[in-house]
Design a protein around this motif. Structure first.
Motif, PDB file in Angstrom:
ATOM      1  N   ASP A  35       0.816  -1.212   0.000  1.00  0.00           N
ATOM      2  CA  ASP A  35       0.000   0.000   0.000  1.00  0.00           C
ATOM      3  C   ASP A  35       0.853   1.266   0.000  1.00  0.00           C
ATOM      4  N   GLU A  36       1.954   1.258   0.779  1.00  0.00           N
ATOM      5  CA  GLU A  36       2.775   2.468   0.840  1.00  0.00           C
ATOM      6  C   GLU A  36       3.447   2.759  -0.505  1.00  0.00           C
ATOM      7  N   GLN A  37       3.755   1.720  -1.267  1.00  0.00           N
ATOM      8  CA  GLN A  37       4.329   1.938  -2.600  1.00  0.00           C
ATOM      9  C   GLN A  37       3.275   2.486  -3.570  1.00  0.00           C
ATOM     10  N   MET A  38       2.066   1.919  -3.531  1.00  0.00           N
ATOM     11  CA  MET A  38       1.014   2.436  -4.398  1.00  0.00           C
ATOM     12  C   MET A  38       0.608   3.850  -3.976  1.00  0.00           C
ATOM     13  N   SER A  40       2.663   6.126  -2.870  1.00  0.00           N
ATOM     14  CA  SER A  40       3.686   7.002  -3.468  1.00  0.00           C
ATOM     15  C   SER A  40       3.421   7.213  -4.953  1.00  0.00           C
ATOM     16  N   LEU A  41       3.029   6.144  -5.652  1.00  0.00           N
ATOM     17  CA  LEU A  41       2.750   6.257  -7.071  1.00  0.00           C
ATOM     18  C   LEU A  41       1.514   7.137  -7.308  1.00  0.00           C
ATOM     19  N   ALA A  42       0.490   6.954  -6.482  1.00  0.00           N
ATOM     20  CA  ALA A  42      -0.717   7.774  -6.622  1.00  0.00           C
ATOM     21  C   ALA A  42      -0.402   9.244  -6.410  1.00  0.00           C
ATOM     22  N   MET A  43       0.447   9.556  -5.433  1.00  0.00           N
ATOM     23  CA  MET A  43       0.826  10.952  -5.202  1.00  0.00           C
ATOM     24  C   MET A  43       1.635  11.498  -6.381  1.00  0.00           C
ATOM     25  N   THR A 171      -5.008   8.882   1.589  1.00  0.00           N
ATOM     26  CA  THR A 171      -3.651   9.357   1.275  1.00  0.00           C
ATOM     27  C   THR A 171      -3.647  10.714   0.575  1.00  0.00           C
ATOM     28  N   GLY A 172      -4.775  11.409   0.566  1.00  0.00           N
ATOM     29  CA  GLY A 172      -4.817  12.748  -0.021  1.00  0.00           C
ATOM     30  C   GLY A 172      -4.678  12.767  -1.523  1.00  0.00           C
TER      31      GLY A 172
END
Length: 425
Positions: A35-38, A40-43, A171-172
């Motif tokens: 989730d933390e990698q996705m 970062s990609l979403a941001m 995640t904003g």
């Protein structure tokens, strides 16, 4: 392939390749990308955007993460509609049977409300006995017999989107237009419809507050649909004030039935007929029966009643009523110059019509009846609106959200947005 390489590519402002997109969506769906990698990609996507090719391929990868429905067994073309949501937006309810009465099939997968925007399934569940959950075989049966079905989407449609949507919410990254567009369109294309009409709301009660942002979203979604062989058009429509005169689940069903009976508020009737004509044209049925005639002759009402019965509901049953009501009087005589959609939507939510979390229950009878709309002349002390709730303790918080949401003055100074602002194809 590694998640960090995909993240860095987009972080540095480059386009993702088709292979990168395919891999990251598949790996995330399987739990191989964290989730933390996705996140970062979403941001990175939020900050740097996506090209039309990237958005189309991202949508395709999410689409192919699950099932795709097939309506080829039907003997008529299919047409679907999606609204980005608003306050008093009950259009799906009269629209689906209306388009079916004119000859198209309408497989409408809908959702539930969250926050100040209502959900189609919550509204229909206020009808005693009505079922939202249908198997694909049941959906096809209802479509074949009535021409229209409104139900919940199964878990097999675009599971990658369901997982990513929940992540974006915390995640904003909800505001990213490429991610909004691909989320909506992956589910809509998975529904298997041959044509799609998008109702993109604009204004305080909508997700898109300005016309330029709404236009960008609409153009992105129309491009995705076109790239996937689905005839897609979009209308930008007003959500600076509530749609119709009733906001809340059973209240909106009641107003929808008024429209199907040949009455109802003029804005709801106008938008329903306009969207129906667009759906028929997109389905290649521009020579079909005119929707206005189907409202007038009762054929749309016949489809509504058949559709409700086919899903276990009783179209003649009494709808739920809230136990308590409170009138809000006009503070002065003059013209109602403003009625803010967001304030009204939050008030209805606080009265019990909406939910703060997906698992929260809703009160079917709660909501607001509007006795005046912007431009109407009112007298001091005349009820502007009536609040409906099951418990009087809810009135204070609803009244707080309505502070500053309406104004009465000598004349209408600022014209509200036109109901239909723009058409995009």
């Amino acid at each position: 392939m590694h998640a960090i390489d995909v993240i860095v590519t987009k972080r540095d402002g480059h386009e993702l390749s088709a292979e990168q997109i395919e891999w990251v969506i598949d790996a995330y769906t399987k739990g191989e990308v964290a989730d933390e990698q996705m996140s970062s990609l979403a941001m990175a996507i939020l900050l740097n955007g996506m090209s039309r090719r990237e958005v189309s391929q991202w949508t395709d990868a999410m689409l192919r993460s699950g099932d795709r429905m097939d309506w080829s067994a039907l003997d008529r073309p299919t047409a679907d509609k999606h609204s980005t949501g608003g306050v008093g937006d009950k259009i799906t309810l009269p629209l689906a049977p209306l388009v079916a009465a004119c000859g198209a099939a309408v497989p409408q997968l809908s959702g539930r409300g969250l926050g100040h925007t209502g959900g189609t399934l919550d509204k229909l569940e206020s009808i005693p006995g009505w079922r939202a959950s249908l198997s694909p075989e049941e959906m096809l049966g209802v479509l074949s017999s009535t021409g229209a079905v409104i139900c919940a989407a199964g878990t097999g449609l675009a599971p990658a989107d369901r997982k990513l949507y929940a992540l974006r919410d915390v995640t904003g990254t909800v505001e990213s237009i490429p991610l909004i567009a691909s989320s909506i369109m992956s589910k809509k294309i998975a529904e298997g419809t041959g044509s799609l009409v998008l109702d993109v709301k604009v204004g305080s009660g909508a997700f898109m507050k300005t016309v330029p942002r709404a236009r960008e979203l609409a153009e992105t979604m129309v491009a995705i649909g076109t790239d996937h062989g689905v005839r897609t058009i979009a209308l930008l429509t007003a959500m600076d004030r509530p749609l119709g005169r009733k906001v809340g689940n059973a209240l909106e069903v009641e107003e929808s039935v008024e429209v199907l009976a040949g009455g109802g508020p003029s804005d709801v009737v106008e938008l329903t007929v306009r969207l129906a004509r667009e759906m028929l044209a997109a389905a290649g049925m521009s020579g079909a029966k005119d929707p206005a005639d189907a409202l007038a002759d009762g054929s749309a009402m016949d489809v509504w009643r058949a559709m409700i019965r086919a899903q276990g509901g009783d179209p003649d049953a009494a709808l739920p009523r809230a136990a308590e009501t409170l009138d809000i009087p006009a503070p002065a005589s003059g013209v109602l110059t403003r009625l803010d959609a967001y304030g009204v939507g939050v008030a209805a939510w606080r009265l019990g019509a909406g939910r703060a979390r997906k698992e929260d229950p809703v009160s079917f009878g709660a909501g607001i009846t509007l006795h005046a709309k912007p431009g109407d002349t009112v007298r001091e002390g005349q009820p502007l609106m009536t609040l409906h709730a099951d418990d009087t303790s809810r009135f204070d918080s609803a009244l707080a959200s309505l502070e500053g949401a309406y104004e009465v003055a000598g004349e209408l100074v600022v014209e509200p947005l036109p109901l239909v602002i723009e058409r995009i194809s």
